[in-house]
Write a protein that holds these residues in place. Structure first.
Motif, PDB file in Angstrom:
ATOM      1  N   LEU A  76       0.814  -1.215   0.000  1.00  0.00           N
ATOM      2  CA  LEU A  76       0.000   0.000   0.000  1.00  0.00           C
ATOM      3  C   LEU A  76       0.846   1.263   0.000  1.00  0.00           C
ATOM      4  CD1 LEU A  76      -2.856  -0.950   2.500  1.00  0.00           C
ATOM      5  CD2 LEU A  76      -2.870  -1.045   0.002  1.00  0.00           C
ATOM      6  N   GLU A  77       2.102   1.143   0.380  1.00  0.00           N
ATOM      7  CA  GLU A  77       2.990   2.305   0.390  1.00  0.00           C
ATOM      8  C   GLU A  77       3.699   2.507  -0.938  1.00  0.00           C
ATOM      9  OE1 GLU A  77       5.551   1.444   3.634  1.00  0.00           O
ATOM     10  OE2 GLU A  77       4.026   1.817   5.175  1.00  0.00           O
ATOM     11  N   ALA A  78       3.435   1.641  -1.927  1.00  0.00           N
ATOM     12  CA  ALA A  78       4.086   1.768  -3.236  1.00  0.00           C
ATOM     13  C   ALA A  78       3.609   3.030  -3.940  1.00  0.00           C
ATOM     14  CB  ALA A  78       3.778   0.541  -4.089  1.00  0.00           C
ATOM     15  N   PRO A  79       4.481   3.702  -4.674  1.00  0.00           N
ATOM     16  CA  PRO A  79       4.054   4.904  -5.408  1.00  0.00           C
ATOM     17  C   PRO A  79       3.078   4.534  -6.514  1.00  0.00           C
ATOM     18  CG  PRO A  79       6.289   4.267  -6.038  1.00  0.00           C
ATOM     19  CD  PRO A  79       5.910   3.398  -4.891  1.00  0.00           C
ATOM     20  N   VAL A 120      -5.094   6.895 -15.531  1.00  0.00           N
ATOM     21  CA  VAL A 120      -5.498   5.975 -14.467  1.00  0.00           C
ATOM     22  C   VAL A 120      -4.264   5.637 -13.642  1.00  0.00           C
ATOM     23  CG1 VAL A 120      -6.589   3.782 -13.891  1.00  0.00           C
ATOM     24  CG2 VAL A 120      -7.288   5.000 -15.957  1.00  0.00           C
ATOM     25  N   LEU A 121      -4.363   5.824 -12.333  1.00  0.00           N
ATOM     26  CA  LEU A 121      -3.263   5.545 -11.417  1.00  0.00           C
ATOM     27  C   LEU A 121      -3.632   4.364 -10.537  1.00  0.00           C
ATOM     28  CD1 LEU A 121      -2.289   9.176 -10.336  1.00  0.00           C
ATOM     29  CD2 LEU A 121      -1.081   7.697 -11.923  1.00  0.00           C
ATOM     30  N   ALA A 122      -2.696   3.408 -10.401  1.00  0.00           N
ATOM     31  CA  ALA A 122      -2.907   2.211  -9.588  1.00  0.00           C
ATOM     32  C   ALA A 122      -1.699   1.986  -8.694  1.00  0.00           C
ATOM     33  CB  ALA A 122      -3.141   0.988 -10.469  1.00  0.00           C
ATOM     34  N   LEU A 123      -1.928   1.269  -7.581  1.00  0.00           N
ATOM     35  CA  LEU A 123      -0.834   0.972  -6.661  1.00  0.00           C
ATOM     36  C   LEU A 123      -0.006  -0.222  -7.111  1.00  0.00           C
ATOM     37  CD1 LEU A 123      -2.624   1.440  -3.208  1.00  0.00           C
ATOM     38  CD2 LEU A 123      -1.189   3.069  -4.449  1.00  0.00           C
ATOM     39  N   GLY A 124      -0.573  -1.106  -7.916  1.00  0.00           N
ATOM     40  CA  GLY A 124       0.186  -2.272  -8.348  1.00  0.00           C
ATOM     41  C   GLY A 124      -0.679  -3.197  -9.181  1.00  0.00           C
ATOM     42  N   GLU A 125      -0.105  -4.357  -9.482  1.00  0.00           N
ATOM     43  CA  GLU A 125      -0.787  -5.343 -10.314  1.00  0.00           C
ATOM     44  C   GLU A 125      -1.705  -6.212  -9.459  1.00  0.00           C
ATOM     45  OE1 GLU A 125       0.307  -8.527 -13.877  1.00  0.00           O
ATOM     46  OE2 GLU A 125       1.875  -7.760 -12.545  1.00  0.00           O
ATOM     47  N   ALA A 150      -7.315   4.028   1.963  1.00  0.00           N
ATOM     48  CA  ALA A 150      -7.539   5.436   1.604  1.00  0.00           C
ATOM     49  C   ALA A 150      -6.254   6.260   1.659  1.00  0.00           C
ATOM     50  CB  ALA A 150      -8.619   6.031   2.505  1.00  0.00           C
ATOM     51  N   PRO A 151      -5.451   6.201   2.741  1.00  0.00           N
ATOM     52  CA  PRO A 151      -4.191   6.974   2.728  1.00  0.00           C
ATOM     53  C   PRO A 151      -3.242   6.550   1.620  1.00  0.00           C
ATOM     54  CG  PRO A 151      -4.749   6.275   4.958  1.00  0.00           C
ATOM     55  CD  PRO A 151      -5.670   5.554   4.041  1.00  0.00           C
ATOM     56  N   ALA A 152      -3.330   5.276   1.191  1.00  0.00           N
ATOM     57  CA  ALA A 152      -2.466   4.824   0.103  1.00  0.00           C
ATOM     58  C   ALA A 152      -2.873   5.439  -1.231  1.00  0.00           C
ATOM     59  CB  ALA A 152      -2.507   3.295   0.017  1.00  0.00           C
TER      60      ALA A 152
END
Length: 290
Positions: A76-79, A120-125, A150-152
């Motif tokens: 969850l902390e990934a950019p 579209v922005l995503a945290l990962g796969e 939410a904070p992520a």
């Protein structure tokens, strides 16, 4: 000289002068504070272990003793990363060439050019521990994970707002069908938007919207036909409250739902800055070395 009745007495060193007495008092108070802090930590752990006898503390990945383990917190902390290029339904035709021609000194072969409809922005796969985390929050009853998700997503919302020069955009959740909300017990994307609103990322716009078809069990071709209907009153109120909005969803696959939301919101007179999701079915891969 310090009067005898004002002197402090160390239990082993005898009388102390004023400076030494002050230092000794600070040390005693600090030691007492540390002891109280240690007792508080142990008391919390005892309470948590006692509650775990009734409700097991377990991370979505299976690790026990914690609601979210260190490895899942790192996901969850990934950019956030741009993934719209991997969403087929979000591509719009911009040019077509029937024969090869040159542009800026480079040959362009015959073919077509596409441009994404929106960022579209995503945290990962969507896979592995991130997939288990999303499913536990979405279908597994682990509603508390929304306060961690939410904070992520907040940096992704802020990035889209900064690029457009908007201070506080509207946040529109992708709607779920009524049967899905009843099965899950809540509207999970709406709750996620409320969490983002409480963080100050934007203003929650909970529109009355209805998807025309379900997503489960459909292929890419059937997903492309999905449309979103906004009620007339809801769209008018939303247009008055926010001119620029960000779409919020859990997972993007082909992008057909985001395309439907984009069309519905644009028809209602709103400007769509982009979309943020937790995970994407596909993410861009680095180019293979030549």
């Amino acid at each position: 000289m310090v009067p005898p009745h004002r002197r402090r007495v160390h239990p082993r060193r005898g009388a102390l002068d004023t400076g030494a007495a002050r230092r000794w008092d600070r040390g005693m108070r600090g030691g007492a504070g540390e002891e109280r802090g240690g007792l508080l930590v142990r008391a919390r752990e005892v309470a948590a272990q006692t509650c775990a006898l009734v409700a097991l503390r377990q991370c979505p990945c299976g690790e026990e003793g914690t609601w979210l383990c260190r490895r899942c917190r790192a996901l969850l902390e990934a950019p956030p990363q741009r993934v719209e290029a991997c969403c087929d339904a979000l591509q719009s035709l911009t040019a077509a060439r029937v024969r090869e021609h040159w542009q800026d000194g480079m040959p362009l072969p015959a073919g077509v050019d596409h441009a994404p409809l929106l960022p579209v922005l995503a945290l990962g796969e969507y896979g592995g521990d991130l997939q288990r985390l999303v499913l536990a929050w979405k279908n597994g009853g682990m509603l508390h994970l929304g306060a961690r998700i939410a904070p992520a997503l907040a940096p992704a919302v802020q990035s889209l707002a900064d690029q457009a020069g908007i201070e506080r955009p509207g946040l529109v959740p992708v709607p779920s069908r009524r049967s899905a909300r009843l099965r899950r017990g809540e509207d999970h994307t709406a709750e996620l938007v409320r969490e983002l609103d409480r963080l100050g990322c934007g203003e929650a716009l909970l529109l009355r919207a209805t998807p025309t078809t379900a997503q489960e069990g459909q292929g890419a071709r059937q997903r492309r036909t999905r449309r979103i209907r906004l009620s007339g009153a809801a769209s008018r109120r939303a247009g008055e409250r926010a001119a620029a909005v960000v779409i919020v969803d859990d997972v993007v696959t082909t992008g057909s739902t985001l395309r439907g939301m984009h069309e519905a919101l644009t028809d209602a007179g709103m400007r769509v800055l982009g979309a943020v999701v937790i995970a994407s079915a596909r993410v861009p891969r680095p180019a293979d070395p030549v």
